[in-house]
Design an enzyme around this catalytic site. Sequence first.
Site, PDB file in Angstrom:
ATOM      1  N   GLY A 185     -35.434   0.600   4.122  1.00 50.02           N
ATOM      2  CA  GLY A 185     -34.513   1.504   5.016  1.00 50.02           C
ATOM      3  C   GLY A 185     -34.742   2.495   4.662  1.00 50.02           C
ATOM      4  O   GLY A 185     -35.391   3.461   4.160  1.00 50.02           O
ATOM      5  N   PHE A 208     -16.573  -9.835  -4.923  1.00 44.16           N
ATOM      6  CA  PHE A 208     -18.099  -9.880  -4.192  1.00 44.16           C
ATOM      7  C   PHE A 208     -18.342  -9.737  -2.907  1.00 44.16           C
ATOM      8  O   PHE A 208     -19.360 -10.137  -2.452  1.00 44.16           O
ATOM      9  CB  PHE A 208     -18.800 -10.911  -5.015  1.00 44.16           C
ATOM     10  CG  PHE A 208     -18.931 -11.020  -6.461  1.00 44.16           C
ATOM     11  CD1 PHE A 208     -19.984 -10.144  -7.140  1.00 44.16           C
ATOM     12  CD2 PHE A 208     -18.039 -11.605  -7.226  1.00 44.16           C
ATOM     13  CE1 PHE A 208     -19.877 -10.013  -8.526  1.00 44.16           C
ATOM     14  CE2 PHE A 208     -18.226 -11.451  -8.551  1.00 44.16           C
ATOM     15  CZ  PHE A 208     -19.021 -10.666  -9.356  1.00 44.16           C
ATOM     16  N   LYS A 213      -0.740   2.969   7.347  1.00 40.34           N
ATOM     17  CA  LYS A 213      -1.480   1.695   7.308  1.00 40.34           C
ATOM     18  C   LYS A 213      -0.485   0.629   7.456  1.00 40.34           C
ATOM     19  O   LYS A 213      -0.722  -0.542   8.077  1.00 40.34           O
ATOM     20  CB  LYS A 213      -2.237   1.622   6.159  1.00 40.34           C
ATOM     21  CG  LYS A 213      -3.473   0.725   6.161  1.00 40.34           C
ATOM     22  CD  LYS A 213      -4.261   0.653   4.861  1.00 40.34           C
ATOM     23  CE  LYS A 213      -5.298   1.493   4.876  1.00 40.34           C
ATOM     24  NZ  LYS A 213      -6.506   1.412   3.756  1.00 40.34           N
ATOM     25  N   GLY A 221     -26.098   2.539   1.117  1.00 42.60           N
ATOM     26  CA  GLY A 221     -24.900   3.492   1.093  1.00 42.60           C
ATOM     27  C   GLY A 221     -23.698   2.802   1.122  1.00 42.60           C
ATOM     28  O   GLY A 221     -23.681   1.897   0.360  1.00 42.60           O
ATOM     29  N   ASP A 227       1.026  -1.063  -0.135  1.00 42.54           N
ATOM     30  CA  ASP A 227      -0.101   0.015  -0.029  1.00 42.54           C
ATOM     31  C   ASP A 227       0.803   1.263   0.092  1.00 42.54           C
ATOM     32  O   ASP A 227       2.034   1.105   0.317  1.00 42.54           O
ATOM     33  CB  ASP A 227      -1.070   0.117   1.197  1.00 42.54           C
ATOM     34  CG  ASP A 227      -2.220   0.817   0.893  1.00 42.54           C
ATOM     35  OD1 ASP A 227      -3.360   0.175   0.818  1.00 42.54           O
ATOM     36  OD2 ASP A 227      -2.127   1.881   0.972  1.00 42.54           O
ATOM     37  N   CYS A 270     -19.644   0.988  -2.420  1.00 41.13           N
ATOM     38  CA  CYS A 270     -19.836   0.460  -3.657  1.00 41.13           C
ATOM     39  C   CYS A 270     -21.101   0.454  -4.407  1.00 41.13           C
ATOM     40  O   CYS A 270     -20.991   1.157  -5.599  1.00 41.13           O
ATOM     41  CB  CYS A 270     -19.892  -1.162  -3.360  1.00 41.13           C
ATOM     42  SG  CYS A 270     -18.130  -1.819  -2.906  1.00 41.13           S
ATOM     43  N   LYS A 279     -19.635  -7.411 -12.596  1.00 41.93           N
ATOM     44  CA  LYS A 279     -19.537  -6.854 -10.939  1.00 41.93           C
ATOM     45  C   LYS A 279     -20.566  -5.757 -11.179  1.00 41.93           C
ATOM     46  O   LYS A 279     -21.308  -5.564 -10.022  1.00 41.93           O
ATOM     47  CB  LYS A 279     -18.043  -6.415 -10.740  1.00 41.93           C
ATOM     48  CG  LYS A 279     -17.852  -5.638  -9.642  1.00 41.93           C
ATOM     49  CD  LYS A 279     -18.060  -6.411  -8.383  1.00 41.93           C
ATOM     50  CE  LYS A 279     -18.349  -5.609  -7.029  1.00 41.93           C
ATOM     51  NZ  LYS A 279     -18.765  -6.233  -6.016  1.00 41.93           N
TER      52      LYS A 279
HETATM   53  P1  NAD Z   1     -10.138   0.948  -0.008  1.00 37.86           P
HETATM   54  O1  NAD Z   1     -10.258   2.405  -0.138  1.00 37.86           O
HETATM   55  O2  NAD Z   1     -10.360   0.294   1.313  1.00 37.86           O
HETATM   56  O3  NAD Z   1      -8.642   0.747  -0.140  1.00 37.86           O
HETATM   57  C1  NAD Z   1      -7.799   0.940  -1.305  1.00 37.86           C
HETATM   58  C2  NAD Z   1      -6.353   0.926  -0.909  1.00 37.86           C
HETATM   59  O4  NAD Z   1      -5.729   1.186  -2.101  1.00 37.86           O
HETATM   60  C3  NAD Z   1      -6.205   1.981   0.189  1.00 37.86           C
HETATM   61  O5  NAD Z   1      -5.631   1.526   1.312  1.00 37.86           O
HETATM   62  C4  NAD Z   1      -5.014   2.860  -0.611  1.00 37.86           C
HETATM   63  O6  NAD Z   1      -3.983   3.507   0.028  1.00 37.86           O
HETATM   64  C5  NAD Z   1      -4.554   1.924  -1.501  1.00 37.86           C
HETATM   65  N1  NAD Z   1      -3.938   2.552  -2.849  1.00 37.86           N
HETATM   66  C6  NAD Z   1      -4.327   3.554  -3.754  1.00 37.86           C
HETATM   67  N2  NAD Z   1      -3.524   3.933  -4.605  1.00 37.86           N
HETATM   68  C7  NAD Z   1      -2.390   2.921  -4.372  1.00 37.86           C
HETATM   69  C8  NAD Z   1      -1.194   2.534  -5.048  1.00 37.86           C
HETATM   70  N3  NAD Z   1      -0.782   3.215  -6.296  1.00 37.86           N
HETATM   71  N4  NAD Z   1      -0.466   1.650  -4.548  1.00 37.86           N
HETATM   72  C9  NAD Z   1      -0.672   1.022  -3.697  1.00 37.86           C
HETATM   73  N5  NAD Z   1      -2.057   1.011  -2.750  1.00 37.86           N
HETATM   74  C10 NAD Z   1      -3.001   1.898  -3.243  1.00 37.86           C
HETATM   75  O7  NAD Z   1     -10.990   0.408  -1.114  1.00 37.86           O
HETATM   76  P2  NAD Z   1     -11.643  -0.865  -1.047  1.00 37.86           P
HETATM   77  O8  NAD Z   1     -12.957  -0.818  -0.270  1.00 37.86           O
HETATM   78  O9  NAD Z   1     -10.783  -2.102  -0.531  1.00 37.86           O
HETATM   79  O10 NAD Z   1     -12.020  -1.086  -2.450  1.00 37.86           O
HETATM   80  C11 NAD Z   1     -11.005  -1.495  -3.497  1.00 37.86           C
HETATM   81  C12 NAD Z   1     -11.826  -1.882  -4.765  1.00 37.86           C
HETATM   82  O11 NAD Z   1     -12.688  -2.895  -4.765  1.00 37.86           O
HETATM   83  C13 NAD Z   1     -12.770  -0.739  -5.439  1.00 37.86           C
HETATM   84  O12 NAD Z   1     -12.606  -0.726  -6.781  1.00 37.86           O
HETATM   85  C14 NAD Z   1     -14.164  -1.277  -5.091  1.00 37.86           C
HETATM   86  O13 NAD Z   1     -15.048  -0.734  -5.720  1.00 37.86           O
HETATM   87  C15 NAD Z   1     -13.883  -2.819  -4.922  1.00 37.86           C
HETATM   88  N6  NAD Z   1     -14.589  -3.368  -4.048  1.00 37.86           N
HETATM   89  C16 NAD Z   1     -15.061  -3.245  -2.715  1.00 37.86           C
HETATM   90  C17 NAD Z   1     -15.802  -3.911  -1.784  1.00 37.86           C
HETATM   91  C18 NAD Z   1     -15.997  -3.500  -0.501  1.00 37.86           C
HETATM   92  O14 NAD Z   1     -16.973  -3.820   0.045  1.00 37.86           O
HETATM   93  N7  NAD Z   1     -15.007  -2.487   0.016  1.00 37.86           N
HETATM   94  C19 NAD Z   1     -16.196  -4.887  -2.240  1.00 37.86           C
HETATM   95  C20 NAD Z   1     -16.053  -5.555  -3.659  1.00 37.86           C
HETATM   96  C21 NAD Z   1     -15.308  -4.839  -4.495  1.00 37.86           C
END
Ligand code: NAD
Length: 433
Positions: free
Chosen positions: A254, A150, A35, A258, A30, A261, A205
């Site tokens: 509800g 997912f 973090k 929010g 990251d 996603c 997705k």
């Molecule tokens: P998040 O914001 O929690 O985490 C993203 C991480 O990527 C952050 O820690 C950020 O610092 C890091 N990051 C950004 N640029 C970077 C780089 N160049 N190199 C290394 N790290 C980098 O996001 P998330 O909720 O984990 O979602 C990530 C992806 O997965 C999104 O596209 C989201 O739509 C998808 N997704 C999320 C969920 C969910 O429930 N959160 C579920 C399915 C899919």
Amino acid sequence: MKLVVIGTGYVGLVTGACLAETGHHVVCVDIDREKIEALKKGVIPIYEPGLEEILVRNVAKQRLQFTTDLASAIPAAEILMIAVGTPPNEDGSADLSHVLGVAESIGKQLNGYKIIVNKSTVPIGTGDLVYEKIKSLTTHDFDVVSNPEFLKEGDAVNDFMKPDRIVVGASNDRAEAMMRHLYAPFQRTGHRLIVMDVRSAEMTKYAANAMLATKISFMNELANLCETVGADITSVRYGIGSDTRIGQQFLFPGVGYGGSCFPKDVSALNRIATAAKKPLRILNAVEEANSRQRLRLVEKVVEHFGEDLTGRTFALWGLAFKPRTDDMREAPSIYTTNELIKRGAKVRGYDPAAMKEAKRVLGEKVALFDDSYGLLDGADALLIMTEWQEFRDPDFERVKQHLKTPVIFDGRNLFEPAEMKAMGFEYFCIGRK
Ligand code: NAD
């Protein structure tokens, strides 16, 4: 296998930990130094049930490592997984700068054949953009695979370890074979891997999230109509959910959807469709219905207390966008808080897991309490925003003693209206008599 997971957020951290749990060697990368430093010390930056145990175990077994140095992690890896954020741009489209930034770093460091797996949710065609970006920077062979995630926050470990399905978009047999190998440990109870082309996987997705958001908005609008025509949405829900073509899940009305996603993915798909001149009219309606529904509880507050809420205090139970997470992205509690404050009210809040996030997101707007009864003291009403388990069976006598007036606005339909009335509450919920 040797893996690198890039992006250590909700998806990347769960993915890295769960893949390490099945024996793979994983390096989580990251750009957020804080973090990574925290993770190296065993401190988990998010609230996700069951994650800590897996993480600690796999770090101890040296199958899971953390670093900010992507360049040094790439050479040894067979598979590089991209799990960075794809937040919304101002126009609602997906911001691909993080994904393409990672692709650039990969292109510069590639030292032999690898598979680049995109787990981030991205617009259809992004796999090709990632491919072109890397190709422009290397002469080595590689493949780009789409493997959308997912998992549900709050149950993410379980979802990852026991998936309903794993979608893989691959453009050749070699990449497909490696993905089958990677996910073999998750397939013991059936054929869960669905292989398709990259663009279809990317679309799958968005389609899944758009379908779920549509279900929610449909039920919310139906619930509002039930209130007016004298029907009860809970009975209607049972009535339609028993039809196996409809199913019982995701039929709960509800205060709007929010999270990180649904809002951004519905919006991004909508923009994709508009740009392709194939508008998804249904999604416009879903978005519009959701914007209104987020303020449904405030509408009820105003109907009861009047437009001007100056001098009134409201207590919010639940600030996270849903239970079992600390994620507050696009949480209905934010919209409700802003609207109540705009009308002159004071807002207090309590959440079992999202207090730190609430402080960061809402700052001074909300007085945060770490006791769910304490914040009711002298408040004009209780508003239930998130259906945390601990709110389902409260000590109603205590609630009544603390509140100035026994009024509850329940955005999650946790209680029976008749029982609430019998206990002396004025009880307002969604779509029920
Ligand atoms: P998040 O914001 O929690 O985490 C993203 C991480 O990527 C952050 O820690 C950020 O610092 C890091 N990051 C950004 N640029 C970077 C780089 N160049 N190199 C290394 N790290 C980098 O996001 P998330 O909720 O984990 O979602 C990530 C992806 O997965 C999104 O596209 C989201 O739509 C998808 N997704 C999320 C969920 C969910 O429930 N959160 C579920 C399915 C899919």
